[in-house]
Design a protein around this motif. Structure first.
Motif: not given
Length: 515
Positions: A140-151, A61-68, A171-178
């Motif tokens: 532990l991934l940054p939320p934007p990257l995690k969202d990109r991977l899962l959707t 995916d070219d939209r994902i940064l090299i650093s990510d 991850f809905a739980k681990l990212t504190m949707q409590s």
């Protein structure tokens, strides 16, 4: 500059391994009657399949940064050793089949894939450990990257399997949707909870309805009332909501079932549920802790002696490595909730016995087996960014687990996540030497002056002990991990997620290397 192929070689290698492992088990298990082991493997290979699609898509995916992408590559470097171990088992299994006699092949065909049940259970555990590590790393991934991977838009979302849904739910739980959890039902009436009869303690078994639970008390000032009490209770509720999202086998923290207020003792009580794979003794009043295990004694073997001595470790070394890894997972989860625990010590690590599976009636217990660890002791925990009164206490048996700048009645620094890492290092030291720290000569420093505390005299003693004792009993790498924790400064200049991830990586390498 490294080529793209070199940079992302771990992703490609890990994806290839995941596909190979998934393909083997998918083929072998398709006609097998489901039992707990088979169901566990099927769930884990579903996650393997999703992992392969997600990470392969991300690498392209070219939209994902090299650093990510480099971050994802680092994850794969961590995940790869367990997959290699599983793949090696598969190769040995296939080679054994190729070189088997005709009679053996017929017997294998008749008896099916499960003719070596114990061997299969070991591989099932390795698969579970892989998915456990995958969940934690992804968390532990940054939320934007995690969202990109899962959707991602390549069709993964529309083809979502049960494994991917499990990931999303986790991850809905681990990212504190409590915050979406309603308060209704969390507060229980004190009469609903029946404590087991016996001496009062800060942590006790009880019954809620028909369920055995664990109760942990959080005291408050007896004069607390009105608005102040309401504010105190709101903090209790907030933490209970977060802990109610904990997946115990993954997070190594017991799931909260609610709380109640006990005005007669001026305290609130957290209520914890037990995971299905552990057993609780019917006559125990409170749970066993890691410190209890380390303090276990036996009659002295000296002839005619009526004295006792500390029981030396009798469990396998890999048990302690895996035990240490699980404790680090618990600390990671606390920090992912954006909380500081503030009381990480061996007396706050509850150890429960694992239930025997139907196929293995005798799983072993202490001292041959260590049991399942869970981090408790949340009575002093607070949000990382919350206001701190920077008050401490003078309890020596607690201060030895605290960073030098957090000891005494008036600590020098505000408590940070990195102070938890220091405490984790002390716990790992005590676990490694398998002796209560107070029996190692440390007690002679009990009356240290403020100047000696500031000069980190206790810390120096602990580091000296680690260097002298740990390499012999736990190996050099374990010793280096403990020293890494003890040398972490508490000022937060290094991000705690980076520090705890590094500790976890070191312990994972030890645990996997012993399998």
């Amino acid at each position: 500059m490294a080529s793209g192929l070199e940079i992302f070689s771990a992703i490609a290698g890990c994806v290839a391994l995941a596909i190979a492992v998934h393909g083997f088990f998918q083929d072998q298990l398709q006609d097998q009657e489901a039992d707990s082991v088979i169901l566990s493997i099927r769930n884990d290979i579903a996650i393997l399949h999703d992992f392969a699609r997600i990470f392969d898509s991300a690498a392209k995916d070219d939209r994902i940064l090299i650093s990510d992408k480099l971050l994802l590559n680092e994850i794969c470097l961590t995940l790869q050793p367990l997959l290699v171990s599983i793949q090696n088992w598969i190769v040995r299994r296939q080679m054994a089949h190729l070189t088997a006699s005709p009679t053996r092949k017929v017997a294998d065909k008749i008896l099916g894939f499960l003719y070596k049940q114990a061997e299969l259970q070991k591989v099932a555990m390795q698969l579970f450990q892989w998915t456990e590590r995958y969940h934690i790393r992804l968390g532990l991934l940054p939320p934007p990257l995690k969202d990109r991977l899962l959707t991602s838009s390549d069709g993964v979302d529309s083809l979502s399997s049960s494994g991917l849904r499990v990931l999303r739910d986790t991850f809905a739980k681990l990212t504190m949707q409590s915050q979406y959890i309603p308060d209704t039902g969390l507060r229980k009436a004190e009469r609903e909870v029946v404590l087991r009869s016996g001496p009062s303690a800060s942590r006790m078994f009880a019954t809620l309805g028909q369920e055995t639970i664990l109760v942990e008390f959080k005291p408050h000032k007896s004069t607390l009332a009105g608005q102040e009490l309401s504010i105190f209770e709101s903090e209790v509720t907030k933490l209970v909501k977060l802990l109610s999202c904990a997946e115990a086998p993954l997070c190594r923290i017991l799931r909260a079932a609610g709380y109640f207020h006990q005005s007669s003792r001026s305290c609130f009580a957290y209520l914890y549920q037990f995971p299905k794979n552990v057993s609780v003794s019917a006559d125990a009043i409170s749970p066993c802790t890691l410190l209890d295990l380390i303090c276990t004694t036996r009659p002295s073997p000296r002839t005619g002696s009526s004295q006792t001595e500390l029981l030396p470790p009798q469990h396998a070394l890999e048990e302690r490595f895996e035990f240490a890894r699980k404790i680090a997972c618990a600390v990671m989860y606390v920090h992912m909730m954006q909380y500081v625990h503030k009381s990480i010590r061996t007396s706050n690590i509850v150890v429960l016995s694992q239930k025997a599976a139907a196929t293995t009636p005798e799983t072993g217990c202490f001292p041959e087996r260590l049991g399942e660890p869970f981090l408790c002791g949340f009575e002093t925990a607070r949000q990382d960014k919350a206001t701190s009164d920077q008050r401490g206490d003078a309890h020596w048996r607690y201060n030895i687990y605290r960073h030098p700048k957090r000891q005494g009645l008036h600590p020098q620094e505000r408590y940070t996540m990195n102070h938890d890492i220091y405490s984790l290092g002390v716990v790992l030291l005590e676990l490694g030497v398998w002796r209560p720290l107070l029996s190692t000569g440390l007690a002679k420093l009990k009356d240290s002056t403020d100047e000696e505390v500031a000069a980190a005299k206790v810390k120096d003693y602990l580091k000296k002990m680690a260097k002298e004792r740990l390499p012999i009993v736990m190996g050099t790498k374990y010793c280096e991990t403990v020293l890494f924790c003890l040398d972490v400064e508490g000022d937060g200049q290094i991000g705690s997620s980076t520090v705890i991830e590094e500790v976890l990586r070191k312990l994972e390498e030890l645990a996997v290397g012993m399998q």
